[in-house]
Design a protein around this motif. Structure first.
Motif, short mmCIF file in Angstrom:
data_model
loop_
_atom_site.label_atom_id
_atom_site.label_comp_id
_atom_site.label_asym_id
_atom_site.label_seq_id
_atom_site.Cartn_x
_atom_site.Cartn_y
_atom_site.Cartn_z
N ARG A 261 -67.86 -51.70 28.55
CA ARG A 261 -67.37 -51.95 29.90
C ARG A 261 -66.22 -51.03 30.29
N VAL A 262 -65.36 -50.72 29.32
CA VAL A 262 -64.15 -49.96 29.63
C VAL A 262 -64.12 -48.61 28.93
N LEU A 263 -64.47 -48.57 27.65
CA LEU A 263 -64.37 -47.35 26.85
C LEU A 263 -65.68 -47.05 26.15
N PRO A 264 -65.85 -45.82 25.68
CA PRO A 264 -66.98 -45.54 24.80
C PRO A 264 -66.86 -46.36 23.53
N ILE A 265 -67.98 -46.69 22.93
CA ILE A 265 -67.98 -47.45 21.69
C ILE A 265 -68.94 -46.81 20.70
N ARG A 266 -68.51 -46.72 19.46
CA ARG A 266 -69.32 -46.04 18.43
C ARG A 266 -70.55 -46.87 18.09
N SER A 321 -68.82 -48.52 13.39
CA SER A 321 -69.67 -49.33 14.26
C SER A 321 -69.83 -50.70 13.64
N ASN A 322 -69.79 -51.73 14.48
CA ASN A 322 -69.97 -53.10 14.01
C ASN A 322 -71.36 -53.65 14.31
N LEU A 323 -72.24 -52.81 14.82
CA LEU A 323 -73.59 -53.27 15.15
C LEU A 323 -74.28 -53.89 13.93
N PRO A 324 -75.10 -54.91 14.15
CA PRO A 324 -75.57 -55.39 15.45
C PRO A 324 -74.60 -56.32 16.18
N LEU A 325 -73.44 -56.63 15.60
CA LEU A 325 -72.45 -57.40 16.35
C LEU A 325 -71.92 -56.55 17.50
N ARG A 326 -71.62 -57.20 18.60
CA ARG A 326 -71.15 -56.49 19.79
C ARG A 326 -69.63 -56.32 19.73
N GLY A 327 -69.16 -55.14 20.15
CA GLY A 327 -67.73 -54.89 20.25
C GLY A 327 -67.10 -54.49 18.93
N GLY A 328 -65.80 -54.70 18.83
CA GLY A 328 -65.03 -54.34 17.65
C GLY A 328 -63.59 -54.77 17.86
N LYS A 329 -62.69 -54.23 17.09
CA LYS A 329 -61.28 -54.58 17.21
C LYS A 329 -60.86 -54.58 18.68
N GLY A 330 -60.11 -55.60 19.07
CA GLY A 330 -59.61 -55.70 20.43
C GLY A 330 -60.57 -56.35 21.41
N TYR A 331 -61.85 -56.50 21.01
CA TYR A 331 -62.86 -57.06 21.90
C TYR A 331 -63.02 -58.57 21.69
N GLN A 332 -63.52 -59.22 22.74
CA GLN A 332 -63.72 -60.66 22.75
C GLN A 332 -65.04 -61.09 22.12
N ASN A 411 -56.08 -52.12 23.33
CA ASN A 411 -56.14 -50.65 23.33
C ASN A 411 -57.59 -50.16 23.20
N GLN A 412 -58.44 -51.04 22.72
CA GLN A 412 -59.81 -50.63 22.42
C GLN A 412 -60.82 -51.00 23.51
N GLY A 413 -60.33 -51.62 24.61
CA GLY A 413 -61.25 -51.94 25.69
C GLY A 413 -61.48 -53.42 25.91
N GLY A 414 -60.87 -54.25 25.10
CA GLY A 414 -61.01 -55.69 25.29
C GLY A 414 -60.29 -56.17 26.53
N GLU A 415 -60.75 -57.30 27.07
CA GLU A 415 -60.23 -57.82 28.32
C GLU A 415 -59.45 -59.11 28.08
N PRO A 416 -58.44 -59.40 28.92
CA PRO A 416 -57.69 -60.66 28.77
C PRO A 416 -58.64 -61.85 28.87
N SER A 417 -58.69 -62.65 27.84
CA SER A 417 -59.66 -63.74 27.81
C SER A 417 -59.29 -64.75 26.74
N LEU A 427 -68.03 -69.80 24.37
CA LEU A 427 -67.67 -69.53 25.75
C LEU A 427 -66.46 -68.62 25.81
N ILE A 428 -66.57 -67.57 26.62
CA ILE A 428 -65.46 -66.63 26.85
C ILE A 428 -65.02 -66.81 28.30
N HIS A 429 -63.74 -67.09 28.50
CA HIS A 429 -63.18 -67.22 29.85
C HIS A 429 -62.30 -66.01 30.13
N TYR A 430 -62.61 -65.28 31.20
CA TYR A 430 -61.90 -64.06 31.56
C TYR A 430 -60.83 -64.36 32.60
#
Length: 530
Positions: A261-266, A321-332, A411-417, A427-430
């Motif tokens: 959503r915000v940054l490139p991800i490996r 890369s954390n695939l198949p899990l979505r995201g990584g450090k800083g992500y929700q 710093n890695q693209g995660g959002e306040p949530s 459930l993730i609340h943004y």
């Protein structure tokens, strides 16, 4: 258990653990020794055992085979300081108040980062509160000799490990990264330089082993907190050569990133420098495990292994890369909070066992006390649950909600949530727009489909429970930035796609080139940019 079967078990989340019974080994006559191994920024799939086809971690793999492996193990936060404070206190982050890494900008100072975001992040506690009785203090009060080695990042002078129950502190201070790098000379006021080129991970393991030798006739608590595998990512030339050749043999992909959503991800694990850093850390774990065996302490030593947050797939050094899990450090998403989570209790039949009960970093505190036959302190480890019954063979524990609160931008693209997980629902609340995402982790562990609109009653119920809990702990919230400029925000987004993404792709291929030239001294081999 093979890697394939382990991953199938982990991701389908469909089979309960097999019953187990106590082994014939007797419980120790004296209180057990405890070794806690915490790796910084290690992703769920950064181990051979958990499915990495690229990194090699034979020593940690062996430890996992001797342990109960919790396939749904979580860190208490998506970044380091909050997660570490939760291990030390047994409390979720919103309760102890350290909700971001200590040193992160907040409030109006956030504008100085030139991120051009809609919210101003909330303030947070900037040191581990003195009012908390840490795990180390609880054990010290029961006669344990206590040691801390490595990354602390829970406050500056006056709030160092020795101020929170550790008899010995080697290398712990306010810095969250290894100043000066992973090879001596480093810049750490609590860790002297012995000889140029000494590896930091191995040095910390040796310091831990020296403490154990000195106190082998006592009950001890040794907390080895690696700076690895946090950036800057560095390795020795021979390890780079090994993993560059391995990447070539496996086949180097043309593209290694996509836009999140915000940054490139490996998307691929093929960085030979990061792979070498992981192996350096694994070598150090092997040294420590061999020391316990050589001293005849392995049958009376509980070993716990985990990470403080997900692997760095975006921002910082774009390491893994954390695939198949979505995201990584800083992500929700799961890639930011799911971790390797092993517990070895030698006198219990945990060898080769797995369990899919959701566990979290706050559970270590009561579990350790319980295994050491020390009275629990429920008013302290409020958000933790002893896992001893599972380790002894009980099939499950009561279902409970797990909570995460991150009113910040990563710093890695995660959002306040903020997040609640209960059963297989997450459930993730943004906080930017108060929207919700709902995932069924049993059917969709990769979090590909938001099903909030298909399950409105579940969404409402979980949001209500989350909000009530946040209110009960007086959780701090971000606020709207009245100076937000959408045109500046869009300009930054365009730069990321048009300039940063292609640059990262080229940098990835450069590192894999046989002609790659790092800094002249391989001790400082690779420092990437944000």
């Amino acid at each position: 258990m093979t890697v394939k079967s382990f991953l199938l078990f982990s991701f389908t989340l469909c089979a309960m653990v097999s019953c187990q019974t106590k082994s014939e080994k007797k419980e120790p006559e004296k209180r057990p020794n405890i070794v806690f191994i915490l790796v910084d920024d290690l992703g769920y799939h950064d181990l051979s055992f958990t499915g990495s086809p690229f990194y090699e971690t034979p020593n940690i793999d062996d430890l996992a085979q001797e342990s109960m492996v919790f396939t749904q193990g979580y860190a208490a936060s998506r970044v380091c300081s909050p997660s570490r404070a939760s291990i030390m206190t047994g409390k979720f982050t919103a309760r102890h108040g350290i909700t971001d890494w200590i040193g992160a900008a907040y409030g109006e100072d956030w504008r100085k980062t030139n991120r051009h975001d809609k919210l101003l992040p909330a303030d947070y506690e900037h040191a581990l509160p003195d009012s908390e009785m840490t795990l180390a203090e609880a054990l010290k009060n029961e006669g344990y000799k206590t040691f801390f080695g490595g990354k602390w990042h829970l406050g500056s002078k006056g709030s160092y490990p020795e101020d929170h129950g550790f008899d010995v502190n080697v290398g712990g201070w306010e810095s969250g990264s290894p100043k000066g790098g992973y090879f001596s000379p480093w810049k750490n006021p609590n860790l002297d330089n012995r000889f140029d080129g000494e590896n930091l991970s191995m040095r910390l393991a040796k310091e831990t082993a020296d403490f154990i030798r000195k106190h082998k006739d006592s009950s001890f608590f040794a907390f080895l907190s690696f700076y690895a595998v946090h950036g800057p990512i560095q390795t020795a030339q021979n390890k780079w050569e090994k993993y560059r050749a391995k990447a070539s043999k496996l086949g180097i992909k043309d593209r290694g990133y996509k836009m999140e959503r915000v940054l490139p991800i490996r998307q691929v694990q093929d960085n030979p420098i990061y792979a070498g850093l992981v192996e350096h850390m694994d070598d150090a774990v092997g040294y420590l495990l061999n020391t316990l065996e050589e001293l005849g302490l392995d049958d009376n030593t509980i070993i716990l292994f985990t990470s403080d947050n997900g692997g760095v797939a975006s921002g910082d050094n774009y390491s893994t890369s954390n695939l198949p899990l979505r995201g990584g450090k800083g992500y929700q998403w799961e890639g930011g909070i799911r971790e390797p989570y092993f517990v070895k209790v030698p006198w219990l039949n945990t060898k080769g066992m797995t369990h899919d009960y959701p566990v979290i970093g706050t559970d270590f505190y009561p579990t350790i006390l319980d295994l050491a036959q020390i009275e629990l302190i429920p008013d302290q480890h409020t958000d933790g649950l002893s896992l001893k019954p599972l380790l002894e063979g009980q099939q499950t524990l009561p279902e409970r909600p797990l909570y995460w609160h991150y009113p910040h931008y990563g710093n890695q693209g995660g959002e306040p949530s903020s997040i609640i997980r209960e059963g297989h629902w997450k459930l993730i609340h943004y906080w930017e727009d108060n929207r919700n995402e709902l995932y069924d982790l049993q059917k969709d562990p990769e979090e590909k489909q938001d099903v909030s609109n298909l399950n409105t009653e579940i969404t409402k119920a979980l949001q209500l429970k989350l909000m009530q809990w946040l209110k009960s702990v007086d959780a701090k919230q971000p606020v709207k930035d009245t100076l937000y400029n959408d045109s500046l925000s869009q300009k930054r987004k365009a730069y990321i796609k048009s300039t940063l993404l292609p640059r990262l792709e080229q940098e990835r291929l450069n590192v894999l080139s046989i002609d790659f030239e790092p800094n002249p001294d391989w001790w400082n081999s690779k420092v990437t940019t944000d």
